[in-house]
Motif scaffolding. Sequence first.
Motif, PDB file in Angstrom:
ATOM      1  N   LYS A  39       0.855  -1.178   0.000  1.00 37.31           N
ATOM      2  CA  LYS A  39       0.000   0.000   0.000  1.00 37.31           C
ATOM      3  C   LYS A  39       0.902   1.243   0.000  1.00 37.31           C
ATOM      4  N   PRO A  40       0.453   2.338  -0.618  1.00 40.20           N
ATOM      5  CA  PRO A  40       1.288   3.549  -0.637  1.00 40.20           C
ATOM      6  C   PRO A  40       1.746   3.986   0.750  1.00 40.20           C
ATOM      7  N   GLU A  41       0.838   3.909   1.734  1.00 39.75           N
ATOM      8  CA  GLU A  41       1.218   4.358   3.076  1.00 39.75           C
ATOM      9  C   GLU A  41       2.291   3.449   3.695  1.00 39.75           C
ATOM     10  N   GLN A  42       2.288   2.159   3.339  1.00 41.82           N
ATOM     11  CA  GLN A  42       3.345   1.261   3.812  1.00 41.82           C
ATOM     12  C   GLN A  42       4.689   1.644   3.209  1.00 41.82           C
ATOM     13  N   ALA A  43       4.698   1.862   1.902  1.00 39.03           N
ATOM     14  CA  ALA A  43       5.941   2.234   1.216  1.00 39.03           C
ATOM     15  C   ALA A  43       6.446   3.593   1.699  1.00 39.03           C
ATOM     16  N   MET A  44       5.533   4.539   1.896  1.00 42.67           N
ATOM     17  CA  MET A  44       5.918   5.876   2.350  1.00 42.67           C
ATOM     18  C   MET A  44       6.548   5.820   3.738  1.00 42.67           C
ATOM     19  N   THR A  45       5.944   5.073   4.636  1.00 41.45           N
ATOM     20  CA  THR A  45       6.474   4.948   5.995  1.00 41.45           C
ATOM     21  C   THR A  45       7.845   4.296   5.981  1.00 41.45           C
ATOM     22  N   THR A  46       7.993   3.246   5.183  1.00 36.16           N
ATOM     23  CA  THR A  46       9.267   2.528   5.098  1.00 36.16           C
ATOM     24  C   THR A  46      10.366   3.425   4.539  1.00 36.16           C
ATOM     25  N   TYR A  47      10.064   4.100   3.446  1.00 37.65           N
ATOM     26  CA  TYR A  47      11.045   4.981   2.805  1.00 37.65           C
ATOM     27  C   TYR A  47      11.455   6.104   3.759  1.00 37.65           C
ATOM     28  N   ALA A  48      10.488   6.738   4.392  1.00 39.78           N
ATOM     29  CA  ALA A  48      10.778   7.868   5.281  1.00 39.78           C
ATOM     30  C   ALA A  48      11.533   7.424   6.523  1.00 39.78           C
ATOM     31  N   PHE A  49      11.139   6.295   7.102  1.00 39.73           N
ATOM     32  CA  PHE A  49      11.834   5.848   8.309  1.00 39.73           C
ATOM     33  C   PHE A  49      13.289   5.517   8.014  1.00 39.73           C
ATOM     34  N   GLY A  50      13.540   4.904   6.854  1.00 42.13           N
ATOM     35  CA  GLY A  50      14.918   4.616   6.487  1.00 42.13           C
ATOM     36  C   GLY A  50      15.770   5.875   6.453  1.00 42.13           C
ATOM     37  N   GLN A  51      15.214   6.959   5.921  1.00 39.39           N
ATOM     38  CA  GLN A  51      15.947   8.218   5.879  1.00 39.39           C
ATOM     39  C   GLN A  51      16.110   8.821   7.270  1.00 39.39           C
ATOM     40  N   ILE A  52      15.031   8.806   8.051  1.00 34.72           N
ATOM     41  CA  ILE A  52      15.077   9.383   9.400  1.00 34.72           C
ATOM     42  C   ILE A  52      16.131   8.684  10.255  1.00 34.72           C
ATOM     43  N   GLU A  53      16.082   7.371  10.279  1.00 34.77           N
ATOM     44  CA  GLU A  53      17.026   6.619  11.096  1.00 34.77           C
ATOM     45  C   GLU A  53      18.456   6.880  10.666  1.00 34.77           C
ATOM     46  N   ASN A  54      18.676   6.935   9.348  1.00 37.14           N
ATOM     47  CA  ASN A  54      20.017   7.143   8.836  1.00 37.14           C
ATOM     48  C   ASN A  54      20.558   8.524   9.222  1.00 37.14           C
ATOM     49  N   MET A  55      19.717   9.544   9.127  1.00 36.43           N
ATOM     50  CA  MET A  55      20.136  10.903   9.473  1.00 36.43           C
ATOM     51  C   MET A  55      20.442  11.021  10.962  1.00 36.43           C
ATOM     52  N   VAL A  56      19.607  10.409  11.786  1.00 34.58           N
ATOM     53  CA  VAL A  56      19.832  10.464  13.236  1.00 34.58           C
ATOM     54  C   VAL A  56      21.123   9.729  13.594  1.00 34.58           C
ATOM     55  N   LEU A  57      21.371   8.586  12.980  1.00 35.07           N
ATOM     56  CA  LEU A  57      22.609   7.855  13.237  1.00 35.07           C
ATOM     57  C   LEU A  57      23.830   8.681  12.849  1.00 35.07           C
ATOM     58  N   ALA A  58      23.728   9.446  11.755  1.00 33.77           N
ATOM     59  CA  ALA A  58      24.830  10.322  11.356  1.00 33.77           C
ATOM     60  C   ALA A  58      25.092  11.370  12.429  1.00 33.77           C
ATOM     61  N   ALA A  59      24.027  11.917  13.014  1.00 36.13           N
ATOM     62  CA  ALA A  59      24.178  12.915  14.080  1.00 36.13           C
ATOM     63  C   ALA A  59      24.736  12.290  15.352  1.00 36.13           C
ATOM     64  N   VAL A  60      24.276  11.087  15.676  1.00 36.26           N
ATOM     65  CA  VAL A  60      24.768  10.395  16.870  1.00 36.26           C
ATOM     66  C   VAL A  60      26.279  10.181  16.776  1.00 36.26           C
ATOM     67  N   LYS A  61      26.760   9.839  15.592  1.00 32.32           N
ATOM     68  CA  LYS A  61      28.186   9.575  15.402  1.00 32.32           C
ATOM     69  C   LYS A  61      29.023  10.852  15.359  1.00 32.32           C
ATOM     70  N   THR A  62      28.441  11.936  14.854  1.00 32.29           N
ATOM     71  CA  THR A  62      29.244  13.087  14.482  1.00 32.29           C
ATOM     72  C   THR A  62      29.142  14.262  15.453  1.00 32.29           C
ATOM     73  N   VAL A  63      27.980  14.476  16.104  1.00 31.13           N
ATOM     74  CA  VAL A  63      27.849  15.654  16.986  1.00 31.13           C
ATOM     75  C   VAL A  63      28.871  15.644  18.123  1.00 31.13           C
TER      76      VAL A  63
END
Length: 265
Positions: free
Chosen positions: A161-185
Amino acid sequence: MNNDSVYSQQTTNKAQGISDLNNTEVTGRLLMLASSNLPIGSYTYSQGVESAIESGLIHDESSCLAFMSDYLELALCRYELPLLALMIEALTVDDVALADALGKDYHASRESKEFVYESSQLALSLSAWLDEVLKLDVPDSLLAHGFLPLFAHISAHWQFKPEQAMTTYAFGQIENMVLAAVKTVPLGQMAGQRVIWQLQQLLSTQVYPLATRVKQSFLHLQDTSVEVNIKLNLLYQQLHMSANLPNLAILSCQHEKQYSRLFRS
């Protein structure tokens, strides 16, 4: 090379019994696509976070949440997620012309060399996974558009379903960005988890209403005989879609010349 393709949905869906997937298998496939480690290795990219840290925009937990909330709202909810949903809707009814136009527009929206490279490399990684693991051939014409269009094609192929794909795609980006901040800040692990939790809460309030609006707009125009580019413009207007994020593009350009960098974007 196997003749199957992400374009030939009906044949492969029947062969693999996609329509009969149980919830557990669907969840497993969604989790695989959300992973920042496998199959695409998106953890090597920061999506502008590293340069935001260098410039002082991100320096603690609250500034991290503020930056990423804006990214979620402006980059994802106002452009990439509705575009992803539109592509899935188009592919579901075999409107390949509209899906192709959306893919080209997404590729054109990558406003820096690094963002173009990131999208292209992630698409190549996902394509290699589709080929080696699922034995699905990805046409070069689709790969040329980058990661999100390929993500939309595999989502449509698996009948998400579109909402499943949207949630999956967005969460992948969110988690990745937060992990970058956790490592770098750097931020602590619990600070990172708090940021992810709050971003996920924001995402959950946006996805279903957005998917509903996309479907309504798509169905309204699907019965019309207007040509593809006009249809594309009308969809953008109705959904208030925009990829115009000059400050993010500037951050990405600055990252290209950043002296000390851990990530590719």
